[in-house]
Write a protein that holds these residues in place. Structure first.
Motif, PDB file in Angstrom:
ATOM      1  N   ARG A  27      23.261  32.512  39.072  1.00 36.98           N
ATOM      2  CA  ARG A  27      24.504  31.880  38.317  1.00 36.98           C
ATOM      3  C   ARG A  27      24.953  30.925  39.409  1.00 36.98           C
ATOM      4  NH1 ARG A  27      29.542  35.587  35.835  1.00 36.98           N
ATOM      5  NH2 ARG A  27      30.454  34.041  34.975  1.00 36.98           N
ATOM      6  N   LEU A  61      36.322  35.205  41.252  1.00 38.33           N
ATOM      7  CA  LEU A  61      35.204  35.651  40.347  1.00 38.33           C
ATOM      8  C   LEU A  61      34.718  37.125  40.941  1.00 38.33           C
ATOM      9  CD1 LEU A  61      33.013  32.432  40.071  1.00 38.33           C
ATOM     10  CD2 LEU A  61      34.399  33.592  38.229  1.00 38.33           C
ATOM     11  N   THR A 118      26.119  34.569  43.028  1.00 37.34           N
ATOM     12  CA  THR A 118      26.755  33.616  42.299  1.00 37.34           C
ATOM     13  C   THR A 118      27.129  32.666  43.312  1.00 37.34           C
ATOM     14  OG1 THR A 118      27.409  35.098  40.563  1.00 37.34           O
ATOM     15  CG2 THR A 118      28.820  33.106  41.000  1.00 37.34           C
ATOM     16  N   THR A 153      30.775  39.716  39.396  1.00 36.56           N
ATOM     17  CA  THR A 153      30.157  38.882  38.501  1.00 36.56           C
ATOM     18  C   THR A 153      28.683  39.191  39.327  1.00 36.56           C
ATOM     19  OG1 THR A 153      29.648  36.389  38.485  1.00 36.56           O
ATOM     20  CG2 THR A 153      30.469  37.097  40.652  1.00 36.56           C
ATOM     21  N   ASP A 154      27.634  38.564  39.090  1.00 39.19           N
ATOM     22  CA  ASP A 154      26.381  38.652  39.502  1.00 39.19           C
ATOM     23  C   ASP A 154      26.421  38.450  41.210  1.00 39.19           C
ATOM     24  OD1 ASP A 154      25.433  39.109  37.059  1.00 39.19           O
ATOM     25  OD2 ASP A 154      24.852  37.131  36.776  1.00 39.19           O
ATOM     26  N   LYS A 212      37.015  39.859  39.939  1.00 34.09           N
ATOM     27  CA  LYS A 212      36.500  40.167  38.465  1.00 34.09           C
ATOM     28  C   LYS A 212      35.387  40.987  38.305  1.00 34.09           C
ATOM     29  CE  LYS A 212      39.258  36.230  36.708  1.00 34.09           C
ATOM     30  NZ  LYS A 212      39.139  34.844  35.870  1.00 34.09           N
ATOM     31  N   GLN A 241      28.156  27.702  39.553  1.00 33.08           N
ATOM     32  CA  GLN A 241      29.210  26.983  39.134  1.00 33.08           C
ATOM     33  C   GLN A 241      29.074  25.655  39.770  1.00 33.08           C
ATOM     34  OE1 GLN A 241      33.298  28.538  39.077  1.00 33.08           O
ATOM     35  NE2 GLN A 241      32.935  30.095  37.682  1.00 33.08           N
TER      36      GLN A 241
END
Length: 260
Positions: free
Chosen positions: A21, A38, A47, A43-44, A41, A23
């Protein structure tokens, strides 16, 4: 300027964990800050956050990292086992040094704990931040900055200490190729570490610091001695002038010109 990630994707990314993943930001305060948010929260794992430019970047020990377009600024989110945490710095710095050597042919050495140097000057750095809860790792964020086009002559205070890959090569390097290589090397090293194969010996072989008389700045103290070894946890073993040893898990190192 072309989107760096688009260029990398065109070349192809073949990883199992890292950069599944991604960004990309043309401009951001800090890839580390974005990665931390992230990670909190959820995430994978693996990332990747990449920025063309950072407005509030930083290096180790709270230092400012000079950000300019055309270089590589990235952060990775990991969820490693606690036992693997001391190896993350080894994995990151080796991934960068291997990638520099494979894409440029230039020897890339390491300066403890996480700097990558070429011809005695810093060309890349690694910053690791982690969160622990009841001795368990909640997450680890790995920040990597690599000077590709950075011109240290624009910062007189850095001209004797920093360099860039383009400066060393005397030509313009394909930075997408460098980033792609870093992602693959990191992925391979991280998977190996998860299976119990740690890169300690290779890390030590690349460690320019070993055998040198150095000053270690830890907290408000400075210790001078011979950088004798790296232990299994990545800590620096320093032989002090009185024959005793000191073990440092973190700190800043400079070469000592006096040789005591």
């Amino acid at each position: 300027m072309a989107n760096l990630i688009s260029e990398v994707l065109r070349q192809g990314i073949y990883t199992r964990i890292i950069a599944k993943r991604i960004q990309f930001h043309q401009e951001i305060e800090s890839t580390m800050d974005e990665a931390r948010l992230l990670a909190i929260k959820g995430t994978d794992e693996g990332t990747l956050i990449v920025a063309e430019n950072q407005l509030n970047s930083r290096g180790r020990l709270g230092r400012t990292w000079r950000s300019q377009p055309g270089n590589i600024y990235m952060s990775l989110i990991l969820y490693p086992d606690t036992a693997l945490l001391p190896s993350i710095g080894m994995i990151a710095s080796l991934a960068v040094s291997r990638s520099i050597e494979r894409t440029t042919g230039i020897d890339a050495e390491l300066k403890w704990p996480n700097d990558i140097i070429v011809n005695g000057k810093k060309v890349a750095g690694v910053l690791i931040e982690c969160s622990l809860e009841e001795a368990q790792v909640r997450y680890a964020v790995v920040g990597i900055g690599i000077n590709i086009t950075f011109d240290p002559s624009t910062y007189p205070e850095l001209s004797n200490r920093a360099t860039s890959l383009n400066s060393e090569l005397g030509t313009n390097l394909n930075r997408a190729m460098v980033l792609r290589c870093v992602l693959h090397e990191f992925d391979n090293l991280y998977q190996s570490a998860q299976s119990g194969i740690l890169p300690l010996e290779e890390w030590k072989l690349k460690m320019h610091t070993l055998g040198q008389v150095v000053n270690v700045y830890s907290g408000n103290e400075c210790y001078t001695g011979v950088a004798e070894d790296i232990n299994d946890y990545g800590s620096l073993v320093l032989r002090l002038p009185n024959g005793e040893t000191g073990v440092f898990s973190s700190g800043d190192v400079t070469l000592d010109e006096t040789g005591y």
